[in-house]
Scaffold this motif. Structure first.
Motif, PDB file in Angstrom:
ATOM      1  N   ILE A  48      58.655 -34.000  22.178  1.00  9.04           N
ATOM      2  CA  ILE A  48      59.053 -33.096  23.447  1.00  9.04           C
ATOM      3  C   ILE A  48      60.121 -32.288  23.598  1.00  9.04           C
ATOM      4  O   ILE A  48      59.912 -31.209  24.288  1.00  9.04           O
ATOM      5  CB  ILE A  48      58.616 -34.385  24.293  1.00  9.04           C
ATOM      6  N   SER A  49      61.139 -32.987  22.973  1.00 12.34           N
ATOM      7  CA  SER A  49      62.340 -32.060  22.879  1.00 12.34           C
ATOM      8  C   SER A  49      62.165 -30.824  22.323  1.00 12.34           C
ATOM      9  O   SER A  49      62.725 -29.795  22.922  1.00 12.34           O
ATOM     10  CB  SER A  49      63.502 -32.765  22.583  1.00 12.34           C
ATOM     11  N   TYR A  50      61.536 -30.814  21.152  1.00 11.10           N
ATOM     12  CA  TYR A  50      61.304 -29.541  20.567  1.00 11.10           C
ATOM     13  C   TYR A  50      60.305 -28.576  21.222  1.00 11.10           C
ATOM     14  O   TYR A  50      60.514 -27.561  21.395  1.00 11.10           O
ATOM     15  CB  TYR A  50      60.944 -29.766  19.168  1.00 11.10           C
ATOM     16  N   PHE A  51      59.205 -29.207  21.950  1.00 14.98           N
ATOM     17  CA  PHE A  51      58.629 -28.593  22.950  1.00 14.98           C
ATOM     18  C   PHE A  51      59.221 -27.768  23.812  1.00 14.98           C
ATOM     19  O   PHE A  51      58.911 -26.525  24.133  1.00 14.98           O
ATOM     20  CB  PHE A  51      57.404 -29.372  23.366  1.00 14.98           C
ATOM     21  N   TYR A  52      60.093 -28.436  24.613  1.00 12.67           N
ATOM     22  CA  TYR A  52      60.663 -27.885  25.751  1.00 12.67           C
ATOM     23  C   TYR A  52      61.805 -26.727  24.966  1.00 12.67           C
ATOM     24  O   TYR A  52      62.061 -25.680  25.717  1.00 12.67           O
ATOM     25  CB  TYR A  52      61.652 -28.746  26.295  1.00 12.67           C
ATOM     26  N   ILE A  53      62.454 -26.803  23.869  1.00 18.19           N
ATOM     27  CA  ILE A  53      63.195 -25.857  23.334  1.00 18.19           C
ATOM     28  C   ILE A  53      62.384 -24.659  22.902  1.00 18.19           C
ATOM     29  O   ILE A  53      62.734 -23.533  23.066  1.00 18.19           O
ATOM     30  CB  ILE A  53      63.944 -26.411  22.084  1.00 18.19           C
ATOM     31  N   TYR A  54      61.467 -24.958  22.217  1.00 24.57           N
ATOM     32  CA  TYR A  54      60.372 -23.601  21.909  1.00 24.57           C
ATOM     33  C   TYR A  54      59.706 -23.072  22.848  1.00 24.57           C
ATOM     34  O   TYR A  54      59.813 -21.696  22.946  1.00 24.57           O
ATOM     35  CB  TYR A  54      59.377 -24.368  20.760  1.00 24.57           C
ATOM     36  N   PHE A  55      59.141 -23.585  23.625  1.00 26.59           N
ATOM     37  CA  PHE A  55      58.065 -23.122  24.860  1.00 26.59           C
ATOM     38  C   PHE A  55      59.055 -22.680  26.054  1.00 26.59           C
ATOM     39  O   PHE A  55      58.790 -21.610  26.664  1.00 26.59           O
ATOM     40  CB  PHE A  55      57.116 -23.961  25.133  1.00 26.59           C
ATOM     41  N   PHE A  56      60.051 -23.418  26.248  1.00 28.12           N
ATOM     42  CA  PHE A  56      60.905 -23.082  27.695  1.00 28.12           C
ATOM     43  C   PHE A  56      62.294 -22.487  27.438  1.00 28.12           C
ATOM     44  O   PHE A  56      62.997 -22.601  28.385  1.00 28.12           O
ATOM     45  CB  PHE A  56      60.820 -24.279  28.657  1.00 28.12           C
ATOM     46  N   ASN A  57      62.658 -22.363  26.269  1.00 26.61           N
ATOM     47  CA  ASN A  57      63.932 -21.555  25.863  1.00 26.61           C
ATOM     48  C   ASN A  57      65.248 -22.635  26.425  1.00 26.61           C
ATOM     49  O   ASN A  57      66.272 -22.143  26.895  1.00 26.61           O
ATOM     50  CB  ASN A  57      64.169 -20.207  26.639  1.00 26.61           C
ATOM     51  N   PHE A  58      64.959 -23.897  26.109  1.00 24.68           N
ATOM     52  CA  PHE A  58      66.030 -24.696  26.402  1.00 24.68           C
ATOM     53  C   PHE A  58      66.994 -24.730  25.340  1.00 24.68           C
ATOM     54  O   PHE A  58      66.291 -24.502  24.276  1.00 24.68           O
ATOM     55  CB  PHE A  58      65.667 -26.259  26.911  1.00 24.68           C
ATOM     56  N   THR A  59      68.190 -25.286  25.426  1.00 24.23           N
ATOM     57  CA  THR A  59      68.964 -25.473  24.253  1.00 24.23           C
ATOM     58  C   THR A  59      68.810 -27.061  24.004  1.00 24.23           C
ATOM     59  O   THR A  59      68.163 -27.775  24.585  1.00 24.23           O
ATOM     60  CB  THR A  59      70.379 -25.045  24.739  1.00 24.23           C
ATOM     61  N   GLU A  60      69.241 -27.377  22.914  1.00 26.01           N
ATOM     62  CA  GLU A  60      69.328 -28.596  22.502  1.00 26.01           C
ATOM     63  C   GLU A  60      69.787 -29.703  23.358  1.00 26.01           C
ATOM     64  O   GLU A  60      69.556 -30.781  23.412  1.00 26.01           O
ATOM     65  CB  GLU A  60      69.927 -28.835  20.886  1.00 26.01           C
ATOM     66  N   GLN A  61      70.977 -29.069  23.849  1.00 23.53           N
ATOM     67  CA  GLN A  61      71.674 -29.875  24.881  1.00 23.53           C
ATOM     68  C   GLN A  61      71.052 -30.032  26.540  1.00 23.53           C
ATOM     69  O   GLN A  61      71.083 -31.067  26.896  1.00 23.53           O
ATOM     70  CB  GLN A  61      73.376 -29.259  25.123  1.00 23.53           C
TER      71      GLN A  61
END
Length: 156
Positions: A48-61
């Motif tokens: 889910i974290s990778y999903f948010y990073i990839y599709f919504f341009n979040f950073t890891e933090q």
């Protein structure tokens, strides 16, 4: 019965008999199941974290907060449909320790008291366990921030 001298021969005989009939718990098997269930929850959380990073341009933090909220929401759904109880029976502490266990605790109290109404039942009982978790979390964050501030003021 706190020491060996204070027990009678009948009590000693009963303890021996009890020891013979006591069911041995499969500790290693339970630990492995808890490890696997907790690991699967962590794997889903990482996906889910990778999903948010990839599709919504979040950073890891910055992906941590929506990931946590999503995991709690999924635990709420699984508890509501009765699936989380089966996971808990199988995985034990592996299902209680991650943040999904927190979501399960909140919604379980709400489901249990729903017959008392939304305000007095669900609203007042939902945070019985969660309230203490939130309180200690906020207090711990305050103490850590205070220590960090003092450390920085000293010149560390």
């Amino acid at each position: 019965m706190s020491s060996k001298e204070n027990t009678t021969p009948q009590q000693d005989a009963y303890k021996k008999l009890q020891g013979k009939h006591e069911i041995k718990r499969p500790i290693l098997k339970n630990c492995i199941k808890a490890f696997l269930v907790g690991g699967i929850f962590c794997l889903v959380g990482q996906a889910i974290s990778y999903f948010y990073i990839y599709f919504f341009n979040f950073t890891e933090q910055t992906a941590g907060s929506p990931t946590t909220a999503t995991m709690v929401f999924l635990a709420l759904l699984m508890t509501g449909f009765g699936f989380y109880d089966r996971i808990g029976q199988f995985g034990g502490a592996g299902s209680a320790v991650p943040v999904t266990g927190f979501g399960n605790a909140v919604i379980s109290a709400a489901i249990e008291h729903r017959t008392e109404g939304f305000v007095l039942g669900v609203g007042s009982n939902m945070f019985k366990l969660a309230g203490s978790v939130i309180l200690f979390g906020v207090f711990s964050a305050f103490v850590v921030a205070l220590i960090k501030t003092i450390y920085q003021m000293i010149g560390g």
